[in-house]
Design a protein around this motif. Structure first.
Motif, PDB file in Angstrom:
ATOM      1  N   ASN A 148      -4.156  39.268 -18.026  1.00 22.57           N
ATOM      2  CA  ASN A 148      -3.573  40.529 -17.565  1.00 22.57           C
ATOM      3  C   ASN A 148      -4.383  41.728 -18.043  1.00 22.57           C
ATOM      4  O   ASN A 148      -4.567  42.702 -17.309  1.00 22.57           O
ATOM      5  CB  ASN A 148      -2.125  40.656 -18.063  1.00 22.57           C
ATOM      6  N   LYS A 149      -4.860  41.655 -19.282  1.00 22.82           N
ATOM      7  CA  LYS A 149      -5.669  42.750 -19.826  1.00 22.82           C
ATOM      8  C   LYS A 149      -6.965  42.897 -19.018  1.00 22.82           C
ATOM      9  O   LYS A 149      -7.400  44.016 -18.705  1.00 22.82           O
ATOM     10  CB  LYS A 149      -5.988  42.476 -21.294  1.00 22.82           C
ATOM     11  N   ILE A 150      -7.582  41.773 -18.666  1.00 23.81           N
ATOM     12  CA  ILE A 150      -8.797  41.829 -17.856  1.00 23.81           C
ATOM     13  C   ILE A 150      -8.475  42.403 -16.478  1.00 23.81           C
ATOM     14  O   ILE A 150      -9.232  43.212 -15.934  1.00 23.81           O
ATOM     15  CB  ILE A 150      -9.424  40.425 -17.732  1.00 23.81           C
ATOM     16  N   ALA A 151      -7.341  42.000 -15.901  1.00 18.75           N
ATOM     17  CA  ALA A 151      -6.949  42.504 -14.581  1.00 18.75           C
ATOM     18  C   ALA A 151      -6.764  44.022 -14.601  1.00 18.75           C
ATOM     19  O   ALA A 151      -7.077  44.708 -13.632  1.00 18.75           O
ATOM     20  CB  ALA A 151      -5.677  41.814 -14.114  1.00 18.75           C
ATOM     21  N   GLU A 152      -6.252  44.540 -15.712  1.00 18.03           N
ATOM     22  CA  GLU A 152      -6.088  45.992 -15.836  1.00 18.03           C
ATOM     23  C   GLU A 152      -7.440  46.688 -15.945  1.00 18.03           C
ATOM     24  O   GLU A 152      -7.654  47.756 -15.357  1.00 18.03           O
ATOM     25  CB  GLU A 152      -5.242  46.313 -17.065  1.00 18.03           C
ATOM     26  N   ASP A 153      -8.351  46.081 -16.694  1.00 16.48           N
ATOM     27  CA  ASP A 153      -9.661  46.708 -16.928  1.00 16.48           C
ATOM     28  C   ASP A 153     -10.601  46.551 -15.738  1.00 16.48           C
ATOM     29  O   ASP A 153     -11.456  47.414 -15.502  1.00 16.48           O
ATOM     30  CB  ASP A 153     -10.314  46.103 -18.171  1.00 16.48           C
ATOM     31  N   VAL A 154     -10.488  45.426 -15.013  1.00 16.09           N
ATOM     32  CA  VAL A 154     -11.405  45.122 -13.910  1.00 16.09           C
ATOM     33  C   VAL A 154     -10.592  44.679 -12.694  1.00 16.09           C
ATOM     34  O   VAL A 154     -10.533  43.491 -12.377  1.00 16.09           O
ATOM     35  CB  VAL A 154     -12.415  44.019 -14.299  1.00 16.09           C
ATOM     36  N   PRO A 155      -9.936  45.586 -12.000  1.00 16.87           N
ATOM     37  CA  PRO A 155      -9.159  45.191 -10.816  1.00 16.87           C
ATOM     38  C   PRO A 155     -10.046  44.487  -9.791  1.00 16.87           C
ATOM     39  O   PRO A 155     -11.144  44.930  -9.493  1.00 16.87           O
ATOM     40  CB  PRO A 155      -8.650  46.538 -10.269  1.00 16.87           C
ATOM     41  N   GLY A 156      -9.580  43.359  -9.301  1.00 18.13           N
ATOM     42  CA  GLY A 156     -10.364  42.590  -8.338  1.00 18.13           C
ATOM     43  C   GLY A 156     -11.462  41.761  -8.953  1.00 18.13           C
ATOM     44  O   GLY A 156     -12.268  41.161  -8.236  1.00 18.13           O
ATOM     45  N   GLY A 157     -11.521  41.706 -10.282  1.00 16.25           N
ATOM     46  CA  GLY A 157     -12.561  40.927 -10.953  1.00 16.25           C
ATOM     47  C   GLY A 157     -12.334  39.423 -10.839  1.00 16.25           C
ATOM     48  O   GLY A 157     -11.249  38.958 -10.485  1.00 16.25           O
ATOM     49  N   VAL A 158     -13.382  38.667 -11.124  1.00 13.40           N
ATOM     50  CA  VAL A 158     -13.337  37.206 -11.100  1.00 13.40           C
ATOM     51  C   VAL A 158     -13.515  36.704 -12.530  1.00 13.40           C
ATOM     52  O   VAL A 158     -14.479  37.082 -13.204  1.00 13.40           O
ATOM     53  CB  VAL A 158     -14.453  36.625 -10.204  1.00 13.40           C
ATOM     54  N   VAL A 159     -12.598  35.849 -12.999  1.00 14.86           N
ATOM     55  CA  VAL A 159     -12.661  35.320 -14.365  1.00 14.86           C
ATOM     56  C   VAL A 159     -12.929  33.819 -14.287  1.00 14.86           C
ATOM     57  O   VAL A 159     -12.002  33.028 -14.087  1.00 14.86           O
ATOM     58  CB  VAL A 159     -11.347  35.581 -15.129  1.00 14.86           C
ATOM     59  N   PRO A 160     -14.171  33.387 -14.425  1.00 14.02           N
ATOM     60  CA  PRO A 160     -14.456  31.949 -14.374  1.00 14.02           C
ATOM     61  C   PRO A 160     -14.050  31.260 -15.683  1.00 14.02           C
ATOM     62  O   PRO A 160     -14.540  31.608 -16.758  1.00 14.02           O
ATOM     63  CB  PRO A 160     -15.970  31.886 -14.169  1.00 14.02           C
ATOM     64  N   ALA A 188       1.908  32.189 -11.081  1.00 14.96           N
ATOM     65  CA  ALA A 188       2.630  32.385  -9.821  1.00 14.96           C
ATOM     66  C   ALA A 188       3.546  33.604  -9.879  1.00 14.96           C
ATOM     67  O   ALA A 188       3.831  34.222  -8.851  1.00 14.96           O
ATOM     68  CB  ALA A 188       3.443  31.136  -9.484  1.00 14.96           C
ATOM     69  N   GLU A 189       3.984  33.954 -11.087  1.00 16.97           N
ATOM     70  CA  GLU A 189       4.885  35.095 -11.256  1.00 16.97           C
ATOM     71  C   GLU A 189       4.151  36.429 -11.274  1.00 16.97           C
ATOM     72  O   GLU A 189       4.764  37.480 -11.080  1.00 16.97           O
ATOM     73  CB  GLU A 189       5.670  34.947 -12.563  1.00 16.97           C
ATOM     74  N   LYS A 190       2.862  36.404 -11.528  1.00 18.57           N
ATOM     75  CA  LYS A 190       2.091  37.632 -11.724  1.00 18.57           C
ATOM     76  C   LYS A 190       1.337  37.989 -10.445  1.00 18.57           C
ATOM     77  O   LYS A 190       0.382  37.314 -10.064  1.00 18.57           O
ATOM     78  CB  LYS A 190       1.099  37.462 -12.879  1.00 18.57           C
ATOM     79  N   SER A 191       1.741  39.062  -9.799  1.00 20.64           N
ATOM     80  CA  SER A 191       1.075  39.451  -8.554  1.00 20.64           C
ATOM     81  C   SER A 191      -0.351  39.928  -8.805  1.00 20.64           C
ATOM     82  O   SER A 191      -1.190  39.935  -7.899  1.00 20.64           O
ATOM     83  CB  SER A 191       1.865  40.553  -7.859  1.00 20.64           C
ATOM     84  N   SER A 192      -0.655  40.327 -10.050  1.00 19.63           N
ATOM     85  CA  SER A 192      -1.997  40.822 -10.362  1.00 19.63           C
ATOM     86  C   SER A 192      -2.992  39.697 -10.620  1.00 19.63           C
ATOM     87  O   SER A 192      -4.184  39.943 -10.756  1.00 19.63           O
ATOM     88  CB  SER A 192      -1.944  41.729 -11.589  1.00 19.63           C
ATOM     89  N   LEU A 193      -2.509  38.446 -10.696  1.00 17.81           N
ATOM     90  CA  LEU A 193      -3.367  37.304 -10.992  1.00 17.81           C
ATOM     91  C   LEU A 193      -3.258  36.268  -9.881  1.00 17.81           C
ATOM     92  O   LEU A 193      -2.168  35.996  -9.392  1.00 17.81           O
ATOM     93  CB  LEU A 193      -2.970  36.653 -12.324  1.00 17.81           C
ATOM     94  N   GLN A 194      -4.399  35.695  -9.512  1.00 20.87           N
ATOM     95  CA  GLN A 194      -4.406  34.633  -8.522  1.00 20.87           C
ATOM     96  C   GLN A 194      -5.318  33.509  -8.999  1.00 20.87           C
ATOM     97  O   GLN A 194      -6.452  33.768  -9.424  1.00 20.87           O
ATOM     98  CB  GLN A 194      -4.932  35.136  -7.175  1.00 20.87           C
ATOM     99  N   ALA A 195      -4.823  32.281  -8.922  1.00 17.25           N
ATOM    100  CA  ALA A 195      -5.662  31.114  -9.185  1.00 17.25           C
ATOM    101  C   ALA A 195      -6.316  30.723  -7.860  1.00 17.25           C
ATOM    102  O   ALA A 195      -5.627  30.413  -6.889  1.00 17.25           O
ATOM    103  CB  ALA A 195      -4.826  29.957  -9.724  1.00 17.25           C
ATOM    104  N   VAL A 196      -7.653  30.772  -7.819  1.00 17.46           N
ATOM    105  CA  VAL A 196      -8.369  30.531  -6.568  1.00 17.46           C
ATOM    106  C   VAL A 196      -9.526  29.567  -6.807  1.00 17.46           C
ATOM    107  O   VAL A 196      -9.981  29.376  -7.939  1.00 17.46           O
ATOM    108  CB  VAL A 196      -8.920  31.844  -5.964  1.00 17.46           C
TER     109      VAL A 196
END
Length: 238
Positions: A148-160, A188-196
Motif C-alpha cells: 500500500n505504501k508503494i501504491a501511494e508513492d508510485v501510483p500505477g507502479g509494478v512491484v515484481p 482482493a479487498e484493496k482497490s489500489s492493489l492488483q495481482a496480475v
C-alpha cells in the motif's frame, strides 16, 4: 514464464569475461570460454519444451539465478522471449543515479527491445526468509501494508515479487496456505492493489523506459562470484 533449459548462467555461457565486468577482482579460468551459441540453444530448447507440454505461446523468462547481460538479453529477444527479469541490485548498477530514489524500481524497462523487470529484493526476501516465522495473518498484513505504501508513492507502479524457488514454503505453516489465503483475500479487498501476470503488467504499464546499458549480474550480489572465480570452479570451467 520459463528458465533456460538446463539452468545455465547465460552471461557466463556467452563469455566468462562478463564476470570481470560485474566484479573486476574476480580471477578467471586459464582457458577462454565464450559460447553464445550454447546460450541460444538453452533458450531455444526451453521455449520448445514449454511449447510441447503447455502449447504454443509467447513466454517470458526468469534467467537462471536472475543472471543477465547485454549479450544474453539480445539473444533472448532474438529467440522470441517476451520479457526477462532480474534483481534490483542489477538495476541499481544500470542506472546512472542508482536506486537512491526507490520509486525507479517500480517501472518497466527495456534494453535492445526486450522488456525488463527487476524484483523488489526486500519484499521478495521477506516472503522467502522472514514471514515463515510470523503468524500467517500478521505476515500477510505486513506485506499488504508495504505494498500500500508503494501504491501511494508510485501510483500505477509494478512491484515484481520473485522468490528464490519454491523451497521457502516448507518452512511455513501448512506449506504457506494460511499466509497465501490471507494475502490474496487482502489483495482482493484493496482497490489500489492488483495481482496480475507479467504480461498484464506490461500491457498496463505502456511503453517501457529504455536503459542506456545493462550492468551484468545475477540476483546474488549483482555478480557471478557464486559460479566462477575460486580454484575448483575455474578448474571446472577449464
Amino acid at each position: 514464464s520459463i528458465t533456460p533449459y538446463a539452468h545455465p548462467i547465460l552471461p557466463l555461457l556467452c563469455d566468462v569475461q562478463t564476470a570481470c565486468r560485474a566484479d573486476p577482482s574476480v580471477v578467471l579460468p586459464q582457458q577462454p570460454f565464450a559460447h553464445p551459441s550454447d546460450a541460444r540453444l538453452q533458450i531455444r530448447s526451453a521455449l520448445r519444451f514449454a511449447e510441447q507440454h503447455f502449447g504454443a505461446k509467447r513466454r517470458g523468462m526468469w534467467p537462471s539465478e536472475g543472471a543477465i547481460s547485454e549479450d544474453a538479453i539480445r539473444i533472448m529477444r532474438e529467440e522470441g522471449v517476451m520479457w526477462a527479469a532480474s534483481d534490483e541490485k542489477v538495476l541499481a548498477r544500470s542506472l546512472a543515479g542508482g536506486l537512491a530514489d526507490r520509486r525507479k524500481l517500480y517501472g518497466v524497462y527495456s534494453w535492445a527491445g526486450l522488456p525488463l523487470l527487476f524484483r523488489d529484493g526486500e519484499l521478495s526476501d521477506r516472503i522467502g526468509f522472514v514471514y515463515a516465522a510470523l503468524d500467517p495473518e500478521e505476515a500477510a498484513d505486513d506485506l499488504v501494508a508495504r505494498l500500500n505504501k508503494i501504491a501511494e508513492d508510485v501510483p500505477g507502479g509494478v512491484v515484481p515479487l520473485i522468490l528464490d524457488g519454491e523451497n521457502c514454503w516448507e518452512h511455513y505453516k501448512d506449506n504457506g496456505y494460511p499466509f497465501l489465503s490471507r494475502l490474496y483475500r487482502r489483495l482482493a479487498e484493496k482497490s489500489s492493489l492488483q495481482a496480475v501476470t507479467v504480461s498484464q503488467a506490461l500491457q498496463a504499464a505502456g511503453e517501457p523506459q529504455p536503459l542506456n546499458h545493462v550492468s551484468p549480474g545475477s540476483w546474488i550480489n549483482a555478480d557471478f562470484d557464486v559460479w566462477i572465480g575460486n580454484p575448483e570452479e575455474n578448474r571446472a570451467w577449464d
